[in-house]
Motif scaffolding. Structure first.
Motif, short mmCIF file in Angstrom:
data_model
loop_
_atom_site.label_atom_id
_atom_site.label_comp_id
_atom_site.label_asym_id
_atom_site.label_seq_id
_atom_site.Cartn_x
_atom_site.Cartn_y
_atom_site.Cartn_z
N TRP A 1 0.65 -1.04 -0.22
CA TRP A 1 -0.14 -0.02 0.48
C TRP A 1 0.80 1.17 0.20
O TRP A 1 -0.03 2.33 0.27
CB TRP A 1 -0.92 0.29 1.16
CG TRP A 1 0.26 0.46 2.52
CD1 TRP A 1 0.18 1.24 3.08
CD2 TRP A 1 0.33 -1.08 3.55
NE1 TRP A 1 0.34 0.96 4.71
CE2 TRP A 1 1.06 -0.24 4.37
CE3 TRP A 1 0.19 -2.69 2.90
CZ2 TRP A 1 1.88 -1.32 5.60
CZ3 TRP A 1 0.74 -3.75 4.04
CH2 TRP A 1 0.77 -3.18 4.81
N LEU A 2 2.15 0.90 0.13
CA LEU A 2 3.18 2.30 -0.09
C LEU A 2 4.36 2.60 -1.07
O LEU A 2 4.14 0.85 -1.27
CB LEU A 2 4.35 3.03 0.81
CG LEU A 2 3.17 2.61 2.30
CD1 LEU A 2 4.98 2.56 3.42
CD2 LEU A 2 2.75 3.81 2.46
N THR A 3 4.30 3.55 -1.87
CA THR A 3 5.74 3.62 -3.01
C THR A 3 6.78 3.22 -2.09
O THR A 3 7.46 5.12 -1.79
CB THR A 3 4.83 4.34 -3.92
OG1 THR A 3 3.40 4.48 -4.32
CG2 THR A 3 5.95 4.69 -4.87
N LEU A 4 7.44 2.78 -2.07
CA LEU A 4 8.82 3.06 -1.48
C LEU A 4 9.66 3.17 -2.30
O LEU A 4 10.96 3.31 -2.26
CB LEU A 4 9.20 1.49 -0.87
CG LEU A 4 8.15 0.96 0.24
CD1 LEU A 4 8.79 0.11 0.42
CD2 LEU A 4 8.53 2.23 1.47
N PHE A 5 9.94 3.20 -3.71
CA PHE A 5 10.59 3.98 -4.25
C PHE A 5 10.06 4.74 -5.63
O PHE A 5 8.73 3.60 -6.64
CB PHE A 5 11.63 3.60 -4.58
CG PHE A 5 12.84 4.06 -5.88
CD1 PHE A 5 13.86 4.89 -5.01
CD2 PHE A 5 12.88 4.08 -7.79
CE1 PHE A 5 15.15 5.65 -6.19
CE2 PHE A 5 13.43 4.58 -8.12
CZ PHE A 5 14.39 5.40 -7.70
N PRO A 6 10.21 5.90 -6.32
CA PRO A 6 10.39 7.47 -5.24
C PRO A 6 9.78 7.27 -4.01
O PRO A 6 8.63 6.98 -3.89
CB PRO A 6 10.72 8.09 -5.79
CG PRO A 6 9.83 8.03 -7.46
CD PRO A 6 9.38 6.44 -7.51
N ARG A 7 10.29 7.39 -3.35
CA ARG A 7 9.94 7.89 -1.96
C ARG A 7 9.51 9.32 -1.26
O ARG A 7 8.61 9.29 -0.45
CB ARG A 7 11.38 7.56 -0.86
CG ARG A 7 11.75 6.29 -0.44
CD ARG A 7 12.58 6.44 0.48
NE ARG A 7 12.43 5.97 2.18
CZ ARG A 7 12.31 5.46 2.97
NH1 ARG A 7 12.17 3.65 1.99
NH2 ARG A 7 11.48 5.31 3.63
N ASN A 8 9.12 9.89 -2.66
CA ASN A 8 8.76 11.44 -2.15
C ASN A 8 7.05 11.50 -3.10
O ASN A 8 6.78 12.28 -3.41
CB ASN A 8 9.84 12.87 -2.99
CG ASN A 8 9.69 12.07 -3.70
OD1 ASN A 8 9.62 11.30 -4.33
ND2 ASN A 8 10.55 13.49 -4.42
#
Length: 570
Positions: free
Chosen positions: A218-225
């Motif tokens: 559920w998270l985008t870990l690249f790119p982290r912004n």
């Protein structure tokens, strides 16, 4: 009765009404004939305003076009409009090598030979249109090599074009299984005796996998912004569990690097990115790390921990202003060298400051004014050192035994895991081309389509995601074996561009110990390639990341290949 008869006589019967209407129409027709005769008689006379109005009324009285009738012109226009969007990818701007798809498909790519005087010749031409000017500039910037350079920055998108059909995206069961097995077991099906599928689709599928930790779907870990990471809150219990898992995974991955079982890996934090590379990669004799971007606070923390570093991309003027006397931050130095021992440098600096204070006091400068001068000087030194923070020039190179100390620093640094903002409590992302403890295998999803240009069909494959540096050499090797020509456009992550710039500058540095002679270059290349033979990558890919010399590393945006001519890239 008489009254009813009188009332009925006042009403007009339908037959009488129709008769009157026909009579009126006959009168109108007669008037029209008379007017037409008059107009014919006055054909040579100038038309007045009344005649113009009559002609306009006659024109408006013509039969109106049926709006529901089917038109063939609209269908042709619609077909042309549908083809227009597909023309955009295959232009001179996207594929920098010019195509000549005139009559018989497939079209040929013409590799223009580099002419250093081409731009000077163009200046003497009296009339040059914009299109010729762009082509000349493009030809001056492109480079021709027999091999493809390695780009150490992470890519976010890649698109391939080819006049012949590219490997299939919809895989069969055997192709998908063989690609997974070959990637997990680090096998080359063509060079090993096995029953695995060796089709182009299988080999292309094998190139699209990589390993990552942590993996939170559920998270985008690249790119982290990424914007999707806003508003994500992780509890204290989850933060502790993630930190423990990441600690174990990072330790195992670093041990694989030291044992040369992993050629490189990335550590992507919120505020910086680290590239760890094994000995022999990038022309370095020992394992090393590149950090970008850095800040004055990070550099000060590394100095306090006793970790030596250099800044290869830093300007000489900025390096001389920002140097505090304990570590060399020269652009030409390939490793940090202590100018003077810390215990000797500090007393010397203190003696110089005491001499300056004594000299100012002898001139009668007030103590309050003396403190103001000292604080102003300190602020200027701090501003000079912070001038290039968060830029490519702030890249740090940590080489040799110092890499172990930097690894320990990252394990214990509080700045590695952010406590506020986006992805608060989530450890940095670890990306590697080979498996490591607690890693999750990820897959790049390709999409294929067909584009049309000047009546010629081109096949295209678009890939989005985390594209590692070894992805392009693997795919290029496959296409070079099976295709006559192809081209590619690449989109790089801006935060990692400094990795390729620094590696290229270190290889071209005249004071680098690896560049003393051609024989030593070849020996070091073979030595590094042999030591990384068990790292899990294909032998050709290992040779490309260990290559030294001219055009071994470069920033790649556009690449084109033609059999017998080599690569043209910019």
């Amino acid at each position: 009765m008489s009254g009813e008869a009188e009332l009925a006589s006042k009403w007009t019967r339908p037959d009488d009404f129709i008769r009157l209407q026909l009579l009126k129409q006959k009168k109108k027709r007669l008037a029209a004939r008379v007017s037409n005769n008059n107009n014919n008689k006055r054909a040579d006379l100038q038309l007045d305003e009344t005649d113009k109005t009559k002609l306009l009324e006659a024109k408006l009285a013509q039969k109106r076009k049926n709006p529901f009738a089917k038109s063939t012109d609209d269908a042709k226009k619609q077909k042309i409009d549908l083809d227009l969007p597909n023309k955009e990818p295959v232009t001179a701007s996207s594929c920098f090598v010019r195509e000549t798809p005139t009559r018989p498909p497939p079209a040929k790519f013409l590799l223009q030979k580099f002419d250093p005087q081409a731009f000077q010749k163009l200046l003497h031409q009296p009339h040059i249109n914009a299109e010729e000017e762009d082509d000349a500039d493009l030809a001056a910037r492109q480079k021709h090599t027999t091999h493809l350079p390695v780009d150490w920055c992470l890519k976010s998108r890649a698109r391939f074009f080819c006049p012949t059909e590219l490997p299939a995206i919809q895989l069969k069961t055997s192709q998908l299984a063989s690609g997974l097995t070959s990637f997990v077991r680090c096998m080359d099906p063509q060079r090993t005796e096995s029953t695995l599928d060796i089709s182009d689709a299988t080999r292309f599928n094998q190139c699209t996998y990589y390993w990552q930790h942590p993996h939170l779907p559920w998270l985008t870990l690249f790119p982290r912004n990424a914007k999707e990471n806003n508003g994500v809150v992780i509890g204290e219990k989850e933060r502790k569990a993630l930190a423990e898992e990441w600690d174990y995974s990072f330790r195992g991955l670093f041990q694989l690097l030291r044992a040369r079982q992993c050629p490189y890996f990335y550590v992507c934090a919120n505020s910086f990115t680290v590239l760890f590379r094994a000995a022999g990669v990038g022309g370095r004799a020992e394992s090393h790390a590149l950090v970008t971007p850095s800040t004055r606070g990070m550099r000060q923390a590394l100095r306090q921990e006793g970790i030596e570093f250099s800044m290869p991309l830093k300007n000489e003027t900025a390096g001389s202003n920002g140097n505090d006397g304990s570590f060399t931050e020269d652009t030409n130095s390939t490793s940090s060298v202590v100018q003077e021992p810390p215990e000797e440098a500090a007393p010397l600096a203190q003696e110089d400051e005491d001499d300056d204070e004594d000299w100012l006091e002898s001139l009668g400068v007030d103590e309050r004014e003396l403190r103001r001068i000292q604080s102003s000087h300190a602020r200027k030194q701090q501003a000079a050192e912070m001038r290039e923070d968060f830029s490519d020039n702030s890249l740090l190179l940590i080489d040799g035994v110092e890499c172990q100390g930097f690894f320990s620093y990252l394990l214990n640094a509080k700045s590695a895991i952010s406590t506020v903002g986006r992805l608060a409590g989530v450890p940095p992302t670890l990306l590697s081309p080979v498996a490591f403890p607690k890693a999750t295998m990820q897959h790049l999803v390709p999409r294929s389509k067909k584009v049309r240009l000047d009546g010629v069909d081109y096949f295209s494959v678009d890939i989005k995601g985390v594209i590692m540096p070894t992805f392009l050499p693997s795919v290029v090797e496959l296409f070079c074996e099976t295709r006559e020509m192809f081209s590619s456009t690449l989109a790089s992550s801006i935060n990692t561009l400094a990795f390729s710039k620094a590696t290229q500058k270190l290889l071209e540095s005249p004071e680098a110990p690896q560049s003393e002679g051609d024989e030593e270059d070849a020996a070091g290349h073979v030595f590094g390639e042999q030591n990384l033979s068990e790292c899990g990558l294909l032998p050709s890919v290992v040779g490309s990341i260990c290559r030294t010399g001219q055009h071994a590393v470069g920033l790649l945006e556009r690449v084109c290949y033609q059999k017998g001519e080599g690569f043209a890239w910019s």
